[in-house]
Scaffold this active site. Structure first.
Site, PDB file in Angstrom:
ATOM      1  N   ASP A  55      19.075  21.863 -51.315  1.00 37.40           N
ATOM      2  CA  ASP A  55      17.683  22.320 -51.278  1.00 37.40           C
ATOM      3  C   ASP A  55      17.655  23.764 -50.788  1.00 37.40           C
ATOM      4  O   ASP A  55      18.289  24.083 -49.770  1.00 37.40           O
ATOM      5  CB  ASP A  55      16.839  21.453 -50.344  1.00 37.40           C
ATOM      6  CG  ASP A  55      16.651  20.037 -50.882  1.00 37.40           C
ATOM      7  OD1 ASP A  55      17.092  19.776 -52.017  1.00 37.40           O
ATOM      8  OD2 ASP A  55      16.069  19.205 -50.170  1.00 37.40           O
ATOM      9  N   ASP A  68       7.067  11.280 -55.774  1.00 40.44           N
ATOM     10  CA  ASP A  68       7.244  11.296 -54.323  1.00 40.44           C
ATOM     11  C   ASP A  68       6.026  10.640 -53.689  1.00 40.44           C
ATOM     12  O   ASP A  68       4.889  11.086 -53.911  1.00 40.44           O
ATOM     13  CB  ASP A  68       7.384  12.731 -53.823  1.00 40.44           C
ATOM     14  CG  ASP A  68       8.448  13.501 -54.599  1.00 40.44           C
ATOM     15  OD1 ASP A  68       9.494  12.898 -54.901  1.00 40.44           O
ATOM     16  OD2 ASP A  68       8.227  14.677 -54.906  1.00 40.44           O
TER      17      ASP A  68
END
Length: 250
Positions: free
Chosen positions: A8, A129
């Site tokens: 990330d 998500d």
């Protein structure tokens, strides 16, 4: 089952978050390129990358660094974060990225998702998500009133083949993935399901493989050493081999 180590990127740096909270970002590696090379040496076939700044800002921010990783590894790479239009989709795919991940667009612009999937059916994944079962968007800063199963079915209807599911409450917590939610999701759609968030140890890999989950993304556990990537890859293969042997016996 595929095991996908994660990188990330925030402000050009490899970071991890707790429960998707940007204020908790902490550096976990010096170099995205060197980290990717180490994952490849360990045997990973796929790499999961997220442009966290892009996810929050709705545009490509760290794409130059992502393409540096692409140029320095033979692994297949999937990329998410800030991919909100066809220009961004085509930019990544034309520069050698193997799969793009659409997140917020699934809620806010389903027609765009439909267009992307129609043009690149095997190279587009949708990230769902969820916080308390409700889908979040914009880098997890906005929670909708849409149930994650409902959205998954909508995405399947428009041709989506890959769904990456994250229970936000598990992300970065090393508390194990939400197996009941993943099992319900897998039972509700025929898409390939990739589990993200909470993968902490070998037992999590074994449990996900037993659920016939297509893939598992691991971030924090790989960086802390709680999960040895080589062992995770071997464990996933061993469970798959065992299942195949049992099926042949039947």
């Amino acid at each position: 089952m595929l095991v996908l180590p994660a990188i990330d990127i925030k402000d050009g740096t490899c970071v991890r978050l707790y429960k998707g909270d940007y204020s908790t970002a902490h550096k976990v590696a010096e170099s995205a390129v060197e980290t990717a090379r180490k994952f490849e040496e360990d045997g990973a076939e796929w790499l999961h990358m997220v442009d966290l700044d892009g996810a929050k800002d709705g545009k490509r921010v760290n794409s130059d660094l992502i393409l540096q990783v692409r140029a320095n590894t033979k692994m297949k790479i999937e990329v998410g974060g800030g991919i909100r239009d066809m220009e961004a989709v085509e930019f990544y795919l034309e520069h050698g990225i193997d799969r793009v991940i659409l997140g917020s667009a699934a809620i806010k612009d389903p027609d765009f998702v439909k267009t992307a999937v129609k043009k690149y059916p095997s190279q587009v994944a949708v990230s769902i998500d969820a916080r308390d079962g409700m889908v979040s968007a914009d880098g997890w800063t906005d929670t909708s009133e849409v149930d994650y199963i409902e959205l998954a079915r909508q995405m399947e209807d428009i041709g989506v083949q890959y769904i990456i599911f994250t229970d936000i409450s598990k992300d970065g917590m090393l508390s194990g993935p939400n197996l009941p939610m993943l099992d319900e999701l897998k039972s509700s759609v025929k898409c390939h399901i990739i589990a993200s968030g909470g993968v902490a140890n070998l037992m999590d890999i074994i449990n996900l493989t037993a659920l016939n989950i297509y893939g598992a993304i691991s971030g924090k556990a790989v960086y802390t050493g709680a999960l040895d990537l080589k062992q995770a890859l071997a464990a996933a293969c061993a469970v798959e081999d065992k299942k195949q042997g049992e099926n042949q016996d039947e």
